[in-house]
Motif scaffolding. Sequence first.
Motif, PDB file in Angstrom:
ATOM      1  N   GLY A   1       0.784  -1.226   0.000  1.00 38.08           N
ATOM      2  CA  GLY A   1       0.000   0.000   0.000  1.00 38.08           C
ATOM      3  C   GLY A   1       0.814   1.272   0.000  1.00 38.08           C
ATOM      4  N   LEU A   2       2.139   1.182  -0.141  1.00 37.23           N
ATOM      5  CA  LEU A   2       3.071   2.292  -0.354  1.00 37.23           C
ATOM      6  C   LEU A   2       3.291   3.197   0.857  1.00 37.23           C
ATOM      7  N   VAL A   3       2.726   2.869   2.008  1.00 38.98           N
ATOM      8  CA  VAL A   3       2.838   3.743   3.181  1.00 38.98           C
ATOM      9  C   VAL A   3       4.265   3.693   3.733  1.00 38.98           C
TER      10      VAL A   3
ATOM     11  N   ARG B   1       4.827   4.278  -8.319  1.00 43.48           N
ATOM     12  CA  ARG B   1       5.440   3.544  -7.212  1.00 43.48           C
ATOM     13  C   ARG B   1       6.959   3.559  -7.317  1.00 43.48           C
ATOM     14  N   CYS B   2       7.608   3.761  -6.173  1.00 46.03           N
ATOM     15  CA  CYS B   2       9.058   3.592  -6.094  1.00 46.03           C
ATOM     16  C   CYS B   2       9.320   2.364  -5.230  1.00 46.03           C
ATOM     17  N   SER B   3       9.386   1.208  -5.855  1.00 44.16           N
ATOM     18  CA  SER B   3       9.661  -0.039  -5.139  1.00 44.16           C
ATOM     19  C   SER B   3      11.144  -0.118  -4.803  1.00 44.16           C
TER      20      SER B   3
ATOM     21  N   ALA C   1      -2.746   8.100  -7.843  1.00 38.01           N
ATOM     22  CA  ALA C   1      -1.407   8.475  -7.387  1.00 38.01           C
ATOM     23  C   ALA C   1      -1.113   8.036  -5.958  1.00 38.01           C
ATOM     24  N   ALA C   2      -2.168   7.824  -5.161  1.00 36.54           N
ATOM     25  CA  ALA C   2      -1.943   7.583  -3.738  1.00 36.54           C
ATOM     26  C   ALA C   2      -2.630   6.345  -3.205  1.00 36.54           C
TER      27      ALA C   2
ATOM     28  N   ASN D   1       7.840  -2.066   5.669  1.00 38.77           N
ATOM     29  CA  ASN D   1       8.605  -2.058   4.427  1.00 38.77           C
ATOM     30  C   ASN D   1       9.867  -1.215   4.533  1.00 38.77           C
ATOM     31  N   ALA D   2       9.763  -0.012   5.093  1.00 40.86           N
ATOM     32  CA  ALA D   2      10.944   0.847   5.225  1.00 40.86           C
ATOM     33  C   ALA D   2      11.987   0.191   6.129  1.00 40.86           C
TER      34      ALA D   2
END
Length: 536
Positions: free
Chosen positions: A94-96, A195-197, A336-337, A514-515
């Motif tokens: 979810g990109l958070v 997305r920046c995976s 975008a989000a 993820n981070a």
Amino acid sequence: MTMRNFDYIVVGAGSAGCALAGRLAEDGRTSVLLLEAGPKDRNIWIHIPIGYGKTMFDPKNNWQFYSEPEPHLNGRKIYQPRGRTLGGSSSINGLVYIRGQAEDFDAWAALGNTGWGWSDILPYFKRSERNERGASEYHGGDGPLSVSNIRGKNELVEAFINGAGELGIPRTDDFNGAHQEGVGYFQLTTRNGLRCSAAKAYLPAARARGNLVVETDAHATGVIFEGKRAVGVRYVRGGQALEARANCEVVLSAGAFQSPQLLQLSGIGDTDHLRALGIQPVHDAPQVGKNLQDHLQSRLIYKCTKPITTNDELRTLWGTAKIGMRWIFRKEGPVAAGIQLGGMFARAVPQARTPDVQFHFGTISADMTAGKPHDFSGFTVSMCNLRPTSRGEVNARSRDARDAPAALFNYLSTKEDEDMMLAGFRLARGVAASRSMSPYIAEEYRPGPGVASDEETLAFVREYATTIFHPVGTCRMGDDATSVVDPRLKVRGVTCLRVVDASIMPLLLSGNTNAGAMVIGEKAADMMKEDRRKTP
């Protein structure tokens, strides 16, 4: 059987694996092989942020694991999506962008993991990050991982923020600054609306140097040992059995499910379990696969009084077209989000020193995550206990690496976790009842007003709660003899083998993982370079 030699072999091109491989290859002289069981990240829905609704159930790019029947969730098997492509779960999540709390890392260090305290780890977060706000005391401005603001304000999110403020929860514009506590908009791992995976962040520069080889559709089946020294990896690609040899080290970065599975398939695990599967033990390590932790989420769904939700936008062709145009021309909106725009970290129980629950606020509603939106105006408030005390385990099911491992989480198996879920529910309903939020609520659709008592609420949770996709801990890092890896991430009992991914976390981070997984890859690269310099 063909064989090639590299300095390092990294198994798994996920969040940690991409960061590790990219950093190891920085000098242009070190040869690195990165193996990924899934395909290249060519699917368009990987790169469009809202596309995780498509990849959530795509077997080509998602392992689609399930837990074993969970005894405290009415025997339900809980769906466990995991990335199966370059970037791993960073390509389908979810990109958070959340780091967790400083206290999380200090707790790791207090368990004997020297070098993993907050003061040790913050520089790696800053090094990895290219925050569009620029460099600061807590953020990096020129790292490989792009972190962006959500553009534009949303009426529903603003109401949620103001409603939480009525309960004394402060508005914040940075969950990753001096303090995590607060309510506001998330930052996302995106770049120019895409997305920046981890693959996009770390692999292009390394591949351009020519010393990083990335092989996709390459399913690792085990580590090759000579005595107790790891010397290579067996894998299958295109139906062909292959081997690659490592001059220096082999690294497993296959995640909380498959790193312990690969250790067991390679002879590292509980001896009785290995022999029962017909695997010759290399080293007796009973804790491999144990210590499984995850965030269990419960979702409250509300019918909205105004047609301003993403449900409404997706209901018509014109609404869908407007969403697309907002992305094309302004790089904002759901495309975008995604739909998890707002969040909150709060203390649900008075004695908590730091936030103990996390909320994701979504401007969409469906019967399940990434499911078909409801035909009414709806939004979702999901909540999870940040530091669960329930523990589970992962085990290889057979000698075949293609068989999904057996994962039992034991969600909600402790009284502490039950109490936290109830406290989080009370807080969520308190925000919903605020002066700012109540004008937007036609009714609580799920669980509904008929679920009021603690017993009724827990019954609802047992029937409907799901994972929020943060499994960790199955190759626990520690300074004790029973830990799977030591604080330098070396597998105990053997040499030249490390585990570098979220499975090494001794305790679950207070937030999205993820981070943190990428930072584990960043730090591991430095430790491996340092160890190599010390080698005669």
